[in-house]
Design an enzyme around this catalytic site. Structure first.
Site, PDB file in Angstrom:
ATOM      1  N   ASN A   1       2.623 -15.524  -1.627  1.00 44.56           N
ATOM      2  CA  ASN A   1       1.725 -14.508  -2.156  1.00 44.56           C
ATOM      3  C   ASN A   1       0.867 -15.055  -3.291  1.00 44.56           C
ATOM      4  OD1 ASN A   1       1.887 -11.764  -4.262  1.00 44.56           O
ATOM      5  ND2 ASN A   1       1.004 -11.535  -2.227  1.00 44.56           N
TER       6      ASN A   1
ATOM      7  N   PHE B   1      13.147 -24.687  -4.943  1.00 45.80           N
ATOM      8  CA  PHE B   1      12.767 -25.675  -3.933  1.00 45.80           C
ATOM      9  C   PHE B   1      12.099 -26.910  -4.530  1.00 45.80           C
ATOM     10  CE2 PHE B   1      12.052 -21.698  -1.152  1.00 45.80           C
ATOM     11  CZ  PHE B   1      13.396 -21.634  -0.839  1.00 45.80           C
TER      12      PHE B   1
ATOM     13  N   LYS C   1      10.566 -13.836 -18.791  1.00 45.97           N
ATOM     14  CA  LYS C   1      10.154 -12.438 -18.617  1.00 45.97           C
ATOM     15  C   LYS C   1      10.729 -11.851 -17.333  1.00 45.97           C
ATOM     16  CE  LYS C   1       6.805 -13.463 -15.419  1.00 45.97           C
ATOM     17  NZ  LYS C   1       6.391 -12.802 -14.182  1.00 45.97           N
TER      18      LYS C   1
ATOM     19  N   ARG D   1       7.933  -7.729  -8.383  1.00 41.74           N
ATOM     20  CA  ARG D   1       9.052  -7.732  -7.440  1.00 41.74           C
ATOM     21  C   ARG D   1      10.412  -7.677  -8.112  1.00 41.74           C
ATOM     22  NH1 ARG D   1       7.603 -13.785  -5.364  1.00 41.74           N
ATOM     23  NH2 ARG D   1       5.553 -12.842  -5.496  1.00 41.74           N
ATOM     24  N   ASN D   2      10.557  -8.309  -9.291  1.00 41.26           N
ATOM     25  CA  ASN D   2      11.864  -8.318  -9.946  1.00 41.26           C
ATOM     26  C   ASN D   2      12.266  -6.914 -10.391  1.00 41.26           C
ATOM     27  OD1 ASN D   2      12.708 -11.337 -10.297  1.00 41.26           O
ATOM     28  ND2 ASN D   2      10.520 -11.271 -10.760  1.00 41.26           N
TER      29      ASN D   2
END
Length: 391
Positions: free
Chosen positions: A47, A132, A240, A304-305
């Site tokens: 994204n 990764f 954060k 998302r978190n």
């Protein structure tokens, strides 16, 4: 074989009519077409990586010091249609899985071969999940140009027995390249539709390189500034996400805005204290840049978190983060949960657990040791936040 795309360079115009120092130097010597041109490769295509490709591709067409083509390494996936993701990106100019509905720019070329994608690049943009990166760096050792510069858009750190290491340091040490960082209040989908946003580039010594990155990323709707504080900028972007997990717990338990504001304030204090303990050179002013308080606010309000942590709290912790991630994020990866674990390991290694009750509690909730409600109170203790408040 990925296609090649290179448009003529002689019709490029600088955005807003601005002339760079590189252009002035080249033109004063009467050799504009012989000036050094920089070739950009983006390592990652999720994204945020796709949004970065859009930003960069719009600028390489306008700035005469860059080659038009922007190559983007794509971890190959087969879509439900049976088609390869790289083929679809190159055919439609759209990442239909991670950024549907957004055109990346016709000068973006998706390439599933990592070594080929970076072969000719001297500006490398790293934007993959941080877990990764060690494997990617190992694959790239000895495969990149000697004059390459790098920038990391990656939130996270690597923790081993010998201690923590930031992703920019991992890139620098394994690949032998100078690595800046870019962090900020940047929800990718909002930038993709060109809503105004800011970002901060952190650099170590070479301001000229930092300003080259500024030019590469800046657009009228994406305002980028540079500060000489790599570790401060990078740790803001990393930590954060842990605070955003805490904010998501608050939302899931419907504790209200007062509680969420308290969590954000305490989180910012722990971010600052942790950063300065890790790297005394971190500047206080960095926390007032886009990478600091602004990124913390936007990540705790959206992102998302926060979203997945809210769902976790609503189920009382009965569904795992892995399960919720797969259900809610359509292939995107959480960073906050793994970062909370990595921070917890650092606290354990250095005996700092009592100094960072919020960071510690987030991890313990994530692994099921504590219930989500422990974000405001644990075992009847009323001292948790007052301790954090004194950092």
């Amino acid at each position: 074989m990925a296609p090649s795309l290179e448009a003529p360079q002689n019709n490029k115009q600088l955005e807003g009519g601005e002339i760079t120092t590189e252009d002035i130097s080249a033109r004063s010597n009467g050799h504009e077409m012989n000036q050094k041109k920089y070739r950009v490769t983006i390592v990652g295509s999720g994204n945020w990586g796709s949004v970065a490709a859009k930003l960069i591709a719009s600028n390489t067409l306008k700035l005469s010091s860059f080659h038009d083509e922007v190559r983007m390494w794509v971890f190959e996936e087969t879509l439900q249609t049976g088609e390869k993701l790289t083929d679809i990106i190159n055919q439609t100019n759209e990442n239909v899985k991670y950024l549907p509905g957004i055109k990346l720019g016709k000068n973006v070329v998706a390439d599933p071969d990592l070594e080929r994608a970076v072969k000719d690049a001297n500006m490398l943009v790293f934007v993959t999940p941080h877990q990764f990166m060690e494997g990617i760096c190992k694959r790239l050792v000895g495969k990149i140009k000697g004059d390459a510069q790098a920038i990391s858009l990656i939130k996270g750190m690597e923790v081993k027995m010998e201690g923590p290491r930031m992703i920019s340091s991992l890139i620098n040490e394994q690949l032998g390249v100078n690595c800046c960082v870019l962090m900020g209040a940047n929800i990718a989908n909002e930038i993709a539709v060109e809503k105004f946003s800011e970002a901060t580039i952190g650099y170590r010594e070479d301001e000229e390189v930092a300003q080259r990155w500024v030019r590469l990323f800046s657009t009228p709707y994406f305002l980028v500034s540079a500060v000489q504080d790599v570790e401060g900028v990078e740790l803001c972007g990393t930590l954060k996400n842990v605070v955003a997990i805490a904010a998501g717990f608050v939302d899931g338990l419907e504790m209200g805005n007062n509680t969420k504001a308290a969590i954000m304030r305490i989180g910012l204090k722990e971010m600052k204290a942790f950063s300065k303990l890790m790297f005394p050179s971190v500047k206080d002013s960095t926390f007032f840049e886009s990478c600091g308080v602004a990124d913390l606010i936007t990540t705790c309000l959206g992102g998302r978190n926060r979203k997945v942590a809210e769902a976790f709290a609503r189920t009382g912790g009965k569904r795992s983060f892995n399960e919720l991630e797969a259900e809610l994020l359509q292939g995107q990866k959480l960073q906050g949960v793994s970062t909370a674990r990595e921070v917890y390991e650092v606290l354990n290694q250095r005996g700092w657990q009592e100094l960072f009750p919020l960071f510690r509690t987030v991890h313990e909730i994530c692994i099921g040791r504590l219930p989500p409600s422990a974000i405001v109170q644990h075992s009847g203790s009323a001292t948790k936040f007052s301790v954090a408040g004194r950092l």
